[in-house]
Design a protein around this motif. Structure first.
Motif, PDB file in Angstrom:
ATOM      1  N   SER A   1       0.822  -1.206   0.000  1.00 10.55           N
ATOM      2  CA  SER A   1       0.000   0.000   0.000  1.00 10.55           C
ATOM      3  C   SER A   1       0.856   1.256   0.000  1.00 10.55           C
ATOM      4  O   SER A   1       0.567   2.224  -0.709  1.00 10.55           O
ATOM      5  N   GLU A   2       1.935   1.213   0.784  1.00  8.30           N
ATOM      6  CA  GLU A   2       2.846   2.357   0.858  1.00  8.30           C
ATOM      7  C   GLU A   2       3.482   2.625  -0.500  1.00  8.30           C
ATOM      8  O   GLU A   2       3.589   3.784  -0.926  1.00  8.30           O
TER       9      GLU A   2
ATOM     10  N   ASP B   1       5.023  25.013  -7.582  1.00  8.28           N
ATOM     11  CA  ASP B   1       6.018  23.996  -7.895  1.00  8.28           C
ATOM     12  C   ASP B   1       6.748  23.542  -6.633  1.00  8.28           C
ATOM     13  O   ASP B   1       7.030  22.348  -6.444  1.00  8.28           O
ATOM     14  N   GLN B   2       7.036  24.481  -5.748  1.00 10.13           N
ATOM     15  CA  GLN B   2       7.684  24.148  -4.474  1.00 10.13           C
ATOM     16  C   GLN B   2       6.802  23.232  -3.626  1.00 10.13           C
ATOM     17  O   GLN B   2       7.271  22.243  -3.063  1.00 10.13           O
ATOM     18  N   TYR B   3       5.521  23.594  -3.516  1.00  9.23           N
ATOM     19  CA  TYR B   3       4.602  22.805  -2.690  1.00  9.23           C
ATOM     20  C   TYR B   3       4.411  21.402  -3.258  1.00  9.23           C
ATOM     21  O   TYR B   3       4.270  20.431  -2.502  1.00  9.23           O
ATOM     22  N   VAL B   4       4.417  21.292  -4.569  1.00 10.86           N
ATOM     23  CA  VAL B   4       4.304  19.978  -5.200  1.00 10.86           C
ATOM     24  C   VAL B   4       5.505  19.112  -4.840  1.00 10.86           C
ATOM     25  O   VAL B   4       5.368  17.938  -4.476  1.00 10.86           O
ATOM     26  N   ASN B   5       6.704  19.695  -4.927  1.00 12.63           N
ATOM     27  CA  ASN B   5       7.912  18.955  -4.554  1.00 12.63           C
ATOM     28  C   ASN B   5       7.920  18.618  -3.064  1.00 12.63           C
ATOM     29  O   ASN B   5       8.408  17.563  -2.652  1.00 12.63           O
ATOM     30  N   LEU B   6       7.368  19.515  -2.264  1.00  8.37           N
ATOM     31  CA  LEU B   6       7.352  19.321  -0.812  1.00  8.37           C
ATOM     32  C   LEU B   6       6.531  18.092  -0.434  1.00  8.37           C
ATOM     33  O   LEU B   6       6.956  17.268   0.385  1.00  8.37           O
ATOM     34  N   ILE B   7       5.363  17.959  -1.023  1.00 10.54           N
ATOM     35  CA  ILE B   7       4.507  16.814  -0.682  1.00 10.54           C
ATOM     36  C   ILE B   7       5.125  15.508  -1.163  1.00 10.54           C
ATOM     37  O   ILE B   7       5.022  14.467  -0.497  1.00 10.54           O
ATOM     38  N   LEU B   8       5.831  15.557  -2.301  1.00  7.56           N
ATOM     39  CA  LEU B   8       6.488  14.349  -2.797  1.00  7.56           C
ATOM     40  C   LEU B   8       7.614  13.922  -1.862  1.00  7.56           C
ATOM     41  O   LEU B   8       7.748  12.742  -1.523  1.00  7.56           O
TER      42      LEU B   8
ATOM     43  N   ASP C   1       3.974   5.616  -5.570  1.00  9.05           N
ATOM     44  CA  ASP C   1       3.901   5.608  -7.039  1.00  9.05           C
ATOM     45  C   ASP C   1       2.854   6.603  -7.529  1.00  9.05           C
ATOM     46  O   ASP C   1       3.071   7.304  -8.535  1.00  9.05           O
ATOM     47  N   TYR C   2       1.719   6.659  -6.815  1.00 11.34           N
ATOM     48  CA  TYR C   2       0.659   7.580  -7.220  1.00 11.34           C
ATOM     49  C   TYR C   2       1.126   9.024  -7.119  1.00 11.34           C
ATOM     50  O   TYR C   2       0.939   9.824  -8.055  1.00 11.34           O
ATOM     51  N   PHE C   3       1.728   9.375  -5.980  1.00 10.89           N
ATOM     52  CA  PHE C   3       2.188  10.750  -5.801  1.00 10.89           C
ATOM     53  C   PHE C   3       3.296  11.102  -6.784  1.00 10.89           C
ATOM     54  O   PHE C   3       3.349  12.226  -7.288  1.00 10.89           O
ATOM     55  N   THR C   4       4.178  10.144  -7.051  1.00  8.40           N
ATOM     56  CA  THR C   4       5.247  10.402  -8.024  1.00  8.40           C
ATOM     57  C   THR C   4       4.663  10.680  -9.393  1.00  8.40           C
ATOM     58  O   THR C   4       5.066  11.632 -10.085  1.00  8.40           O
ATOM     59  N   THR C   5       3.698   9.869  -9.795  1.00  6.02           N
ATOM     60  CA  THR C   5       3.039  10.077 -11.094  1.00  6.02           C
ATOM     61  C   THR C   5       2.302  11.414 -11.114  1.00  6.02           C
ATOM     62  O   THR C   5       2.373  12.168 -12.099  1.00  6.02           O
ATOM     63  N   TRP C   6       1.591  11.697 -10.017  1.00  4.17           N
ATOM     64  CA  TRP C   6       0.833  12.945  -9.942  1.00  4.17           C
ATOM     65  C   TRP C   6       1.743  14.165 -10.040  1.00  4.17           C
ATOM     66  O   TRP C   6       1.427  15.136 -10.734  1.00  4.17           O
ATOM     67  N   VAL C   7       2.887  14.105  -9.353  1.00  6.78           N
ATOM     68  CA  VAL C   7       3.825  15.232  -9.387  1.00  6.78           C
ATOM     69  C   VAL C   7       4.337  15.463 -10.795  1.00  6.78           C
ATOM     70  O   VAL C   7       4.388  16.603 -11.282  1.00  6.78           O
ATOM     71  N   HIS C   8       4.710  14.372 -11.474  1.00  8.57           N
ATOM     72  CA  HIS C   8       5.226  14.527 -12.838  1.00  8.57           C
ATOM     73  C   HIS C   8       4.142  15.045 -13.784  1.00  8.57           C
ATOM     74  O   HIS C   8       4.425  15.827 -14.704  1.00  8.57           O
ATOM     75  N   GLN C   9       2.916  14.620 -13.557  1.00  6.76           N
ATOM     76  CA  GLN C   9       1.823  15.087 -14.415  1.00  6.76           C
ATOM     77  C   GLN C   9       1.510  16.562 -14.181  1.00  6.76           C
ATOM     78  O   GLN C   9       1.281  17.315 -15.123  1.00  6.76           O
TER      79      GLN C   9
END
Length: 332
Positions: free
Chosen positions: A118-119, A163-170, A124-132
């Motif tokens: 699950s982790e 862009d900063q906040y997106v990287n922060l959550i990742l 994987d979901y967040f990584t994909t979301w960030v790139h998208q």
């Protein structure tokens, strides 16, 4: 010696029924001898022989009890205990307990596998979301490059923060992941700092802040990706909370220092800097502050084997220092 004495006392408590029965039958032996007027010596001899046998058997039983206790104590101190490592037993109740432990271990292993899966799916979901999400952000940056107005500059600034906040959550998700790896290599601090300064150049210009930077001739053994993220967060805070004056970046006693002339931090808030979700007085004044950046920075610095410290004077500025161990330093 005291430990063995306490263990012996617990052993006697565990065998109190056997000891009570021995004392009971010894008393019965004396009473029967008295009733039938048998010689007292006969009863005492019988008790002495029985007591000697009980003592020998008890000594052997205590040695087994002690060895089993020592083995279980050793297993309890280990991180992982296999059911096959438990001491052998011929007692039905202990066998049932060991079966329960084995079933619980199997269930725990299933839960751990499910959690890891699950982790990884979340990561994987967040990584994909960030790139998208970075695609439309980059597109908007390109569109705004053709515009030259105060509004376009403001939109570019806000896109930079997004862009900063997106990287922060990742990075937040990655840091808590058990699969996060660290790649240590010799890294030039000067290159890392310059890369981050370039990103914040528009912010310095927009806020009319001066930058005092002294080239850093120091190479450290670290993970450049994660250390760059920390420098990014510290520089972001320095710019965010400094409305006039300057931000200084320099080397002091082999420590990387990022110093500003901003609003500062109250003395009572300093000990809690870096705690999860703690924002202090600054957070109450700046409604958008979350404290997550400093929390992540502190966690990352500890994992990299570095140290971070903060000193500040309200309304005069803040000084953040990253200290590297002597084994991680290499002068150029």
């Amino acid at each position: 010696m005291k430990v063995k004495l306490r263990l012996f006392q617990k052993y006697l408590l565990n065998r109190k029924i056997v000891l009570s029965l021995f004392l009971f039958f010894a008393l019965v032996n004396l009473v029967v001898g008295y009733v039938y007027q048998l010689p007292v010596e006969r009863a005492l001899l019988s008790i002495a022989i029985s007591g000697f046998v009980v003592l020998i058997v008890g000594a052997i039983d205590f040695i087994r009890f002690y060895e089993k206790h020592r083995l279980l104590t050793h297993l309890r101190q280990r991180v992982v205990i296999g059911s096959m490592e438990l001491p052998e037993t011929n007692q039905l109740i202990e066998e049932e307990y060991q079966k329960i432990i084995q079933e619980m271990q199997e269930e725990l292993l299933k839960l751990e596998n499910t959690f890891e899966q699950s982790e990884q799916e979340i990561l994987d979901y967040f990584t994909t979301w960030v790139h998208q999400i970075k695609v439309p952000i980059a597109s908007l940056h390109l569109i705004l490059q053709t515009e030259d107005s105060e509004l376009s500059d403001e939109i570019s600034e806000q896109l930079f923060h997004i862009d900063q906040y997106v990287n922060l959550i990742l990075q937040y998700v990655r840091l808590g992941s058990s699969s996060t790896d660290y790649v240590f290599q010799e890294t030039s601090l000067d290159e890392l700092v310059r890369e981050n300064i370039k990103k914040y150049a528009p912010s310095f210009i927009r806020k009319n802040l001066a930058l005092h930077y002294e080239p850093i001739t120091l190479t450290v053994l670290t993970d450049p990706k994660w250390l760059s993220f920390v420098i990014d967060q510290l520089l972001s805070n320095a710019v965010k909370y400094t409305n006039q004056g300057a931000v200084s970046i320099y080397l002091e006693d082999q420590q990387l220092v990022i110093e500003d002339t901003g609003i500062g931090i109250l003395p009572e808030d300093l000990p809690r800097i870096g705690e999860r979700n703690f924002t202090g007085c600054t957070g109450r004044q700046q409604k958008t502050a979350t404290g997550i950046g400093l929390y992540l920075s502190k966690q990352i610095i500890e994992k990299l084997g570095h140290r971070i410290s903060v000193s500040s004077v309200p309304n005069k500025g803040t000084k953040v220092m990253i200290q590297f161990s002597t084994e991680q330093l290499k002068l150029l």
